[in-house]
Write an enzyme that holds these catalytic residues in place. Structure first.
Site, PDB file in Angstrom:
ATOM      1  N   HIS A 123       0.823  -1.215   0.000  1.00  0.00           N
ATOM      2  CA  HIS A 123       0.000   0.000   0.000  1.00  0.00           C
ATOM      3  C   HIS A 123       0.863   1.273   0.000  1.00  0.00           C
ATOM      4  O   HIS A 123       1.956   1.305   0.560  1.00  0.00           O
ATOM      5  CB  HIS A 123      -0.870  -0.029   1.261  1.00  0.00           C
ATOM      6  CG  HIS A 123      -1.913   1.032   1.327  1.00  0.00           C
ATOM      7  ND1 HIS A 123      -1.759   2.174   2.082  1.00  0.00           N
ATOM      8  CD2 HIS A 123      -3.122   1.129   0.723  1.00  0.00           C
ATOM      9  CE1 HIS A 123      -2.847   2.921   1.965  1.00  0.00           C
ATOM     10  NE2 HIS A 123      -3.693   2.315   1.143  1.00  0.00           N
ATOM     11  N   ASP A 190       0.721  -6.083   7.107  1.00  0.00           N
ATOM     12  CA  ASP A 190      -0.415  -5.160   7.062  1.00  0.00           C
ATOM     13  C   ASP A 190      -1.634  -5.982   6.648  1.00  0.00           C
ATOM     14  O   ASP A 190      -1.748  -6.399   5.502  1.00  0.00           O
ATOM     15  CB  ASP A 190      -0.115  -4.035   6.063  1.00  0.00           C
ATOM     16  CG  ASP A 190      -1.237  -3.004   5.995  1.00  0.00           C
ATOM     17  OD1 ASP A 190      -2.382  -3.344   6.339  1.00  0.00           O
ATOM     18  OD2 ASP A 190      -0.960  -1.867   5.577  1.00  0.00           O
ATOM     19  N   HIS A 193      -6.802  -5.768   4.606  1.00  0.00           N
ATOM     20  CA  HIS A 193      -7.866  -6.404   3.822  1.00  0.00           C
ATOM     21  C   HIS A 193      -8.109  -7.860   4.222  1.00  0.00           C
ATOM     22  O   HIS A 193      -8.921  -8.542   3.608  1.00  0.00           O
ATOM     23  CB  HIS A 193      -7.547  -6.328   2.327  1.00  0.00           C
ATOM     24  CG  HIS A 193      -7.548  -4.931   1.813  1.00  0.00           C
ATOM     25  ND1 HIS A 193      -8.687  -4.296   1.373  1.00  0.00           N
ATOM     26  CD2 HIS A 193      -6.553  -4.020   1.718  1.00  0.00           C
ATOM     27  CE1 HIS A 193      -8.394  -3.069   1.005  1.00  0.00           C
ATOM     28  NE2 HIS A 193      -7.104  -2.866   1.210  1.00  0.00           N
TER      29      HIS A 193
HETATM   30  C1  LIG Z   1      -6.540   1.133   3.434  1.00  0.00           C
HETATM   31  C2  LIG Z   1      -5.180   0.661   3.757  1.00  0.00           C
HETATM   32  C3  LIG Z   1      -4.364   1.355   4.646  1.00  0.00           C
HETATM   33  C4  LIG Z   1      -4.771   2.681   5.214  1.00  0.00           C
HETATM   34  O1  LIG Z   1      -5.724   2.516   6.196  1.00  0.00           O
HETATM   35  P1  LIG Z   1      -6.688   3.732   6.541  1.00  0.00           P
HETATM   36  O2  LIG Z   1      -7.258   3.361   7.855  1.00  0.00           O
HETATM   37  O3  LIG Z   1      -7.687   3.791   5.440  1.00  0.00           O
HETATM   38  O4  LIG Z   1      -5.832   4.964   6.603  1.00  0.00           O
HETATM   39  C5  LIG Z   1      -3.147   0.824   4.981  1.00  0.00           C
HETATM   40  N1  LIG Z   1      -2.718  -0.340   4.436  1.00  0.00           N
HETATM   41  C6  LIG Z   1      -3.467  -1.028   3.566  1.00  0.00           C
HETATM   42  C7  LIG Z   1      -2.951  -2.294   2.990  1.00  0.00           C
HETATM   43  C8  LIG Z   1      -4.715  -0.546   3.186  1.00  0.00           C
HETATM   44  O5  LIG Z   1      -5.440  -1.207   2.307  1.00  0.00           O
END
Ligand SMILES: *Cc1c(COP(=O)(O)O)cnc(C)c1O
Length: 361
Positions: A123, A190, A193
């Site tokens: 991201h 992370d 999703h």
């Molecule tokens: C959406 C997303 C973010 C950011 O998160 P927000 O809470 O929308 O700021 C970070 N990492 C990934 C992989 C994302 O899809």
């Protein structure tokens, strides 16, 4: 060049290459939404809305201060305890967004002379934080453990970052394999999703890691994020993460809403089952189309050769009452429709969508 001239030049360039971004007002109910990350439909769950409202009644609208001053309430404490129990990670720290959480971790943990490795398709928040951090950043080819292994041997990294589920491709990282080849580095995943969507009780990616980020704006239907980690990383972030120390804590009412969303995400297996059903229906309806890439997640990329083509298909779908975003370079290398399914879609909606996509070919 003056700063104003530079701003105008950059905007002209975007306009000319048809890449200008714009807000598109979304009025609820005006279209079927195939571009939301509310995979489980929890943003509309009556229990979550009620928890938000009750939280406002009990705590007021905002937290009033940063968490280490006076902005940390029982609602925050209860949510972090619940997140630890859900994910099996020892500690949790709340942030107002995933973007801030990722910056906080990278800026705080990395020092000059460190090496950071991350997947090329991570991201934007991770790419940017890596670039701005004091560390040297190398990116490995998407999900390519062979490439990662050779970079680990060459650079002895301190930190390796990947995503559980990739947001634009909907594919899953080979986490076990990555964990085996990480050398002495910390592994950060992370799971924006994956949380709520993958695994038993929706607990996300199962492979053990050192740092996990989950966000609450996607499958959990609210907003905000948490960094999950062990005791010493938690303590270190609490002392040194400036995004935590110098930012107003999330409203306690929001923490109440997220807690209820987590409870529902765990127990409502029907929401994940429904996503699987809709996914099968989607591929069944699109049988024979080479554009639809098969994924095991609710993210369904449908790829096109040119920006003009993807824009015209998206426009037509939008005219027919389907809210779909065309994702273009530089966000992704290949122009695509990024279709997301949610547990609240009807069979009919998915069938209509697929018919329109086939007509566009
Ligand atoms: C959406 C997303 C973010 C950011 O998160 P927000 O809470 O929308 O700021 C970070 N990492 C990934 C992989 C994302 O899809």
């Amino acid at each position: 060049m003056s700063i104003r001239a530079r701003i105008d030049a950059a905007l002209d360039e975007r306009r000319q290459s048809q890449l200008l971004r714009e807000h598109r007002l979304y009025t609820q109910g005006s279209a079927i939404n195939f571009s939301s990350n509310d995979y489980l439909g929890l943003s509309q769950a009556p229990e979550v809305k009620q928890a938000f409202a009750d939280g406002i009644r009990d705590y007021g609208s905002g937290s009033g201060a940063s968490p280490l001053v006076s902005g940390y309430y029982p609602a925050h404490q209860a949510l972090t305890a619940q997140l630890c129990e859900w994910t099996g990670m020892p500690r949790a720290l709340l942030f107002n967004s995933g973007f801030a959480a990722n910056q906080a971790v990278l800026f705080c943990l990395l020092q000059k002379g460190d090496v950071l490795l991350q997947d090329k398709l991570n991201h934007a928040s991770l790419q940017e934080a890596g670039m701005l951090s004091p560390a040297t950043q190398w990116r490995f080819r998407h999900n390519d453990v062979g490439h990662l292994t050779s970079l680990v041997a060459r650079h002895s990294p301190q930190l390796i970052i990947t995503e559980g589920v990739f947001s634009m491709d909907g594919d899953i990282a080979p986490l076990e394999n990555i964990a085996e080849h990480k050398g002495n580095a910390l592994l950060m995943v992370d799971d924006a999703h994956a949380a709520g969507v993958l695994g038993e009780e929706g607990r996300g990616s199962e492979t053990p890691c050192d740092i996990k980020v989950i966000t609450f704006g996607k499958a959990l239907g609210v907003a905000g994020a948490a960094v999950l980690c062990d005791e010493s990383i938690y303590e270190y972030l609490l002392q040194f993460a400036r995004h935590y120390t110098y930012s107003t804590a999330m409203p306690p009412a929001q923490a109440c809403a997220i807690s209820t969303a987590v409870t529902l995400a765990r127990k409502d297996q029907w929401r994940r089952d429904r996503l699987h059903e809709l996914s099968e229906l989607f591929y069944h309806e699109l049988a024979g189309s080479a554009r639809a890439i098969r994924t095991a997640t609710p993210i369904k990329p449908v790829v096109y050769d040119s920006i003009a083509e993807v824009m015209s298909v998206a426009e037509r779908l939008n005219q027919h009452g389907m809210r779909i975003s065309a994702i273009r370079p530089p966000t992704v290398p290949t122009p695509r429709l990024r279709i997301t399914l949610t547990a609240l879609h009807s069979d009919n909606a998915v069938k209509q969508l697929c018919q329109r996509i086939k007509q566009g070919e």
